[in-house]
Every structure is written in structure tokens, then in C-alpha cells.
Design a protein around this motif. Sequence first.
Motif, PDB file in Angstrom:
ATOM      1  N   VAL A  72       0.851  -1.183   0.000  1.00 39.97           N
ATOM      2  CA  VAL A  72       0.000   0.000   0.000  1.00 39.97           C
ATOM      3  C   VAL A  72       0.891   1.238   0.000  1.00 39.97           C
ATOM      4  O   VAL A  72       1.766   1.381   0.853  1.00 39.97           O
ATOM      5  CB  VAL A  72      -0.930   0.030   1.227  1.00 39.97           C
ATOM      6  N   HIS A  73       0.688   2.118  -0.963  1.00 39.40           N
ATOM      7  CA  HIS A  73       1.533   3.304  -1.114  1.00 39.40           C
ATOM      8  C   HIS A  73       0.738   4.571  -0.790  1.00 39.40           C
ATOM      9  O   HIS A  73      -0.477   4.622  -0.991  1.00 39.40           O
ATOM     10  CB  HIS A  73       2.063   3.390  -2.548  1.00 39.40           C
ATOM     11  N   TRP A  74       1.449   5.584  -0.334  1.00 37.54           N
ATOM     12  CA  TRP A  74       0.794   6.842   0.029  1.00 37.54           C
ATOM     13  C   TRP A  74       0.169   7.532  -1.185  1.00 37.54           C
ATOM     14  O   TRP A  74      -0.743   8.347  -1.033  1.00 37.54           O
ATOM     15  CB  TRP A  74       1.792   7.796   0.695  1.00 37.54           C
ATOM     16  N   THR A  75       0.623   7.157  -2.375  1.00 40.33           N
ATOM     17  CA  THR A  75       0.096   7.783  -3.595  1.00 40.33           C
ATOM     18  C   THR A  75      -1.363   7.420  -3.854  1.00 40.33           C
ATOM     19  O   THR A  75      -1.977   7.950  -4.782  1.00 40.33           O
ATOM     20  CB  THR A  75       0.939   7.364  -4.815  1.00 40.33           C
ATOM     21  N   ILE A  76      -1.932   6.560  -3.028  1.00 37.38           N
ATOM     22  CA  ILE A  76      -3.351   6.201  -3.160  1.00 37.38           C
ATOM     23  C   ILE A  76      -4.237   7.435  -2.980  1.00 37.38           C
ATOM     24  O   ILE A  76      -5.384   7.454  -3.442  1.00 37.38           O
ATOM     25  CB  ILE A  76      -3.728   5.102  -2.132  1.00 37.38           C
ATOM     26  N   ILE A  77      -3.709   8.483  -2.334  1.00 38.71           N
ATOM     27  CA  ILE A  77      -4.507   9.692  -2.107  1.00 38.71           C
ATOM     28  C   ILE A  77      -4.868  10.389  -3.424  1.00 38.71           C
ATOM     29  O   ILE A  77      -5.779  11.207  -3.464  1.00 38.71           O
ATOM     30  CB  ILE A  77      -3.767  10.691  -1.183  1.00 38.71           C
ATOM     31  N   PHE A  78      -4.153  10.047  -4.506  1.00 38.02           N
ATOM     32  CA  PHE A  78      -4.431  10.671  -5.802  1.00 38.02           C
ATOM     33  C   PHE A  78      -5.552   9.953  -6.563  1.00 38.02           C
ATOM     34  O   PHE A  78      -5.888  10.356  -7.683  1.00 38.02           O
ATOM     35  CB  PHE A  78      -3.173  10.686  -6.676  1.00 38.02           C
ATOM     36  N   LEU A  79      -6.125   8.919  -5.974  1.00 32.68           N
ATOM     37  CA  LEU A  79      -7.139   8.129  -6.667  1.00 32.68           C
ATOM     38  C   LEU A  79      -8.339   8.964  -7.135  1.00 32.68           C
ATOM     39  O   LEU A  79      -8.771   8.814  -8.289  1.00 32.68           O
ATOM     40  CB  LEU A  79      -7.614   6.972  -5.776  1.00 32.68           C
ATOM     41  N   PRO A  80      -8.898   9.854  -6.297  1.00 33.43           N
ATOM     42  CA  PRO A  80     -10.024  10.673  -6.786  1.00 33.43           C
ATOM     43  C   PRO A  80      -9.655  11.522  -7.997  1.00 33.43           C
ATOM     44  O   PRO A  80     -10.465  11.687  -8.919  1.00 33.43           O
ATOM     45  CB  PRO A  80     -10.363  11.554  -5.571  1.00 33.43           C
ATOM     46  N   ILE A  81      -8.429  12.064  -8.016  1.00 31.82           N
ATOM     47  CA  ILE A  81      -7.990  12.889  -9.137  1.00 31.82           C
ATOM     48  C   ILE A  81      -7.844  12.039 -10.400  1.00 31.82           C
ATOM     49  O   ILE A  81      -8.227  12.462 -11.494  1.00 31.82           O
ATOM     50  CB  ILE A  81      -6.651  13.582  -8.805  1.00 31.82           C
ATOM     51  N   VAL A  82      -7.304  10.835 -10.238  1.00 32.18           N
ATOM     52  CA  VAL A  82      -7.096   9.943 -11.376  1.00 32.18           C
ATOM     53  C   VAL A  82      -8.427   9.496 -11.982  1.00 32.18           C
ATOM     54  O   VAL A  82      -8.562   9.386 -13.204  1.00 32.18           O
ATOM     55  CB  VAL A  82      -6.256   8.720 -10.943  1.00 32.18           C
ATOM     56  N   LEU A  83      -9.426   9.254 -11.129  1.00 28.45           N
ATOM     57  CA  LEU A  83     -10.720   8.767 -11.609  1.00 28.45           C
ATOM     58  C   LEU A  83     -11.625   9.876 -12.117  1.00 28.45           C
ATOM     59  O   LEU A  83     -12.571   9.610 -12.882  1.00 28.45           O
ATOM     60  CB  LEU A  83     -11.435   7.995 -10.495  1.00 28.45           C
TER      61      LEU A  83
ATOM     62  N   TRP B 212       2.549   0.707  -7.879  1.00 27.72           N
ATOM     63  CA  TRP B 212       3.984   1.002  -7.870  1.00 27.72           C
ATOM     64  C   TRP B 212       4.365   2.251  -7.090  1.00 27.72           C
ATOM     65  O   TRP B 212       5.533   2.626  -7.054  1.00 27.72           O
ATOM     66  CB  TRP B 212       4.482   1.094  -9.326  1.00 27.72           C
ATOM     67  N   GLY B 213       3.402   2.905  -6.477  1.00 28.48           N
ATOM     68  CA  GLY B 213       3.707   4.048  -5.638  1.00 28.48           C
ATOM     69  C   GLY B 213       4.295   5.226  -6.388  1.00 28.48           C
ATOM     70  O   GLY B 213       5.054   6.022  -5.816  1.00 28.48           O
ATOM     71  N   GLN B 214       3.928   5.377  -7.648  1.00 28.85           N
ATOM     72  CA  GLN B 214       4.432   6.480  -8.462  1.00 28.85           C
ATOM     73  C   GLN B 214       3.388   7.577  -8.562  1.00 28.85           C
ATOM     74  O   GLN B 214       2.205   7.359  -8.328  1.00 28.85           O
ATOM     75  CB  GLN B 214       4.801   5.978  -9.865  1.00 28.85           C
ATOM     76  N   MET B 215       3.862   8.767  -8.937  1.00 28.81           N
ATOM     77  CA  MET B 215       2.942   9.880  -9.142  1.00 28.81           C
ATOM     78  C   MET B 215       2.184   9.682 -10.451  1.00 28.81           C
ATOM     79  O   MET B 215       2.686   9.030 -11.380  1.00 28.81           O
ATOM     80  CB  MET B 215       3.722  11.189  -9.197  1.00 28.81           C
TER      81      MET B 215
ATOM     82  N   PRO C  68      -9.394   7.086 -24.252  1.00 32.00           N
ATOM     83  CA  PRO C  68      -9.402   7.791 -22.958  1.00 32.00           C
ATOM     84  C   PRO C  68      -9.175   6.875 -21.766  1.00 32.00           C
ATOM     85  O   PRO C  68      -8.742   7.327 -20.702  1.00 32.00           O
ATOM     86  CB  PRO C  68     -10.794   8.436 -22.908  1.00 32.00           C
ATOM     87  N   LEU C  69      -9.470   5.582 -21.916  1.00 28.82           N
ATOM     88  CA  LEU C  69      -9.269   4.650 -20.805  1.00 28.82           C
ATOM     89  C   LEU C  69      -7.789   4.406 -20.521  1.00 28.82           C
ATOM     90  O   LEU C  69      -7.411   4.121 -19.378  1.00 28.82           O
ATOM     91  CB  LEU C  69      -9.946   3.306 -21.109  1.00 28.82           C
ATOM     92  N   THR C  70      -6.960   4.510 -21.543  1.00 27.31           N
ATOM     93  CA  THR C  70      -5.543   4.182 -21.411  1.00 27.31           C
ATOM     94  C   THR C  70      -4.879   4.974 -20.299  1.00 27.31           C
ATOM     95  O   THR C  70      -4.178   4.424 -19.444  1.00 27.31           O
ATOM     96  CB  THR C  70      -4.802   4.436 -22.736  1.00 27.31           C
ATOM     97  N   TYR C  71      -5.107   6.284 -20.282  1.00 28.13           N
ATOM     98  CA  TYR C  71      -4.442   7.152 -19.300  1.00 28.13           C
ATOM     99  C   TYR C  71      -4.887   6.834 -17.876  1.00 28.13           C
ATOM    100  O   TYR C  71      -4.068   6.808 -16.950  1.00 28.13           O
ATOM    101  CB  TYR C  71      -4.746   8.624 -19.623  1.00 28.13           C
ATOM    102  N   VAL C  72      -6.185   6.585 -17.708  1.00 25.17           N
ATOM    103  CA  VAL C  72      -6.712   6.307 -16.371  1.00 25.17           C
ATOM    104  C   VAL C  72      -6.206   4.961 -15.868  1.00 25.17           C
ATOM    105  O   VAL C  72      -5.799   4.831 -14.708  1.00 25.17           O
ATOM    106  CB  VAL C  72      -8.256   6.338 -16.376  1.00 25.17           C
ATOM    107  N   VAL C  73      -6.215   3.955 -16.739  1.00 19.86           N
ATOM    108  CA  VAL C  73      -5.719   2.622 -16.363  1.00 19.86           C
ATOM    109  C   VAL C  73      -4.248   2.683 -15.974  1.00 19.86           C
ATOM    110  O   VAL C  73      -3.833   2.130 -14.942  1.00 19.86           O
ATOM    111  CB  VAL C  73      -5.917   1.618 -17.519  1.00 19.86           C
ATOM    112  N   GLU C  74      -3.447   3.374 -16.779  1.00 19.69           N
ATOM    113  CA  GLU C  74      -2.015   3.488 -16.495  1.00 19.69           C
ATOM    114  C   GLU C  74      -1.766   4.226 -15.183  1.00 19.69           C
ATOM    115  O   GLU C  74      -0.913   3.828 -14.390  1.00 19.69           O
ATOM    116  CB  GLU C  74      -1.321   4.217 -17.649  1.00 19.69           C
ATOM    117  N   ASP C  75      -2.524   5.310 -14.951  1.00 18.88           N
ATOM    118  CA  ASP C  75      -2.342   6.070 -13.711  1.00 18.88           C
ATOM    119  C   ASP C  75      -2.822   5.288 -12.496  1.00 18.88           C
ATOM    120  O   ASP C  75      -2.248   5.405 -11.398  1.00 18.88           O
ATOM    121  CB  ASP C  75      -3.082   7.403 -13.801  1.00 18.88           C
TER     122      ASP C  75
END
Length: 265
Positions: A142-153, A227-230, A213-220
Motif C-alpha cells: 500500500v503506497h501513500w500515492t493512493i490519495i491521488f485516486l479521486p484525481i485519477v478517476l 507502484w507508488g508512483q505519481m 481515454p481509458l488508457t491514461y486512467v488505467v495506467e495512472d
Amino acid sequence: MNYVLSIYKQNKHLINQLVKRDVLQRYRGSYLGVLWSFVTPLFMLAIYTYFFGFVFNNRWGESASDNKFEFALILFCGLIVFNFFSEVVTKSPTLMINNTNLVKRVVFPLEVLSIVLMRSAFVHTLISVLILVIGLIIIGSVHWTIIFLPIVLMPIVLFATGFSWFLSSLGVYIRDISQLIGLIMQALMFLSPIFYPITIIPENLRFVYYLNPLTYVVEDMRRILMWGQMPDWKFTILGLLLSIVIFFLGLIWFRKTKRGFADVL
């Protein structure tokens, strides 16, 4: 923007009730009821782990670990995004047709039906995300970058809602669009980097995937959860701007065409 907010505020209770009805109606009459919302993704996750991890013995890229369950979670990330988008898009062409009684009510705000459809699909998406996070906890990843999930979705949520307004309107006048969308979504599943990394696609063909459009969201999703990346901020911001445009164009189109719904239906 003010129009959208006013619709939501004025009909917030109605939207909540319709979403609740839609979620419960899906499993009405079954013994497990809403529990199927948890059982189904858990079952599918087990299937992915077995077939892709043990039967096909796949790995995600050259540097990926041999953890079979981790591989299944990587696939699950992509399927969560696809399933949400697919549910909204495939149901949209028949949305007005299936709610003819509401369409013929003069005072009913038809715009909310696409919002209800999106929120209903998002409920199941959140349940799948919860199961994914539990899986990440199990493998200790579990990585802290999970906080970006709302922005990614957010881009895919806005895009799906705007696209739903387009399709629900067209579905009233062109009934064949429902069949066409079904075929397109089947193709889109395999033209999205869900079951394979985009890096295996020849570079001269990758532009096709980046039109999706799905590609970017899936990758992010994989970047921040696995992988805990931005997130890739360039594509995230670009996707968000594009989704906002689609959102408002879809709403404008729907408002202009909805006047003839009652006559056609």
C-alpha cells in the motif's frame, strides 16, 4: 456549471433515492442481495489469479515480480476502470427508452438519469476499489500515492457522464446505436492496456492506444496503487480538460434534443 450545480442541488434527494433503488433492484429476489456486489469482484479476482498467474504463468513486464496475486491485482486495476466505463456507456442508449414513464412527465428533470446511472456504476467501482486495497494490504504493497485516486478517476467519471448524455439522446432516435456500442465496448476492452502492458505494443502503433481515454486512467491507476508512483500529470490534466469539454457538450446536446423524446417514445 451553475446549471449543473442547480440541477444536482434541487434534485439531490431524488438522485440519492434513484441510485439506491437502482443498486438494490439489481439484486432483488436473490438470497445474497447487495452482498453480490462484493462476491462478484472477489470471484473474478480469484479467477484472474488462477488463470493468468498459474495456468498461463504470466508476468507483468520484464521487471515484474513472480507474485501471482500481485499480477491479478494489476489486471484488476484496469478492469475496475473498464467495468465502470462499460456499464455507463452500454446502458446509456436505452436509458430514456427504459424510463418512458419518466420521460413523459413534463416536470421530471431527465438530465439526472445519466447522473444516477453514473453514480450507481460508481458504487460498484468503489466496492471493487475496496477489495483491491484489501488485496494490496495482504501483499504489503500500500503506497501513500493512493490519495491521488479521486484525481485519477475524475476524468473518466466526467467523460462517462457527458458521453452518457450523448448516447441516451441518440438512443431515442437511433435504436441501432445500442447494438453498435456493445460491439465497440468489446473491441475497446482488448484495445486498452488491461490484460497487457502498453510497452509491448510497437511504438508506431501506440498512438492508437493513446487516442483511447481509458488508457491514461488505467495506467495512472497502476502507477499510484501498484507502484507508488505519481500520476502522469500532463495526461491527467489534459484528460481532465477534455472530459470537462465532453461533459458540457453532452449536457448541451441533451438539453437541445430532449424536447422531442416524448413524441418519439
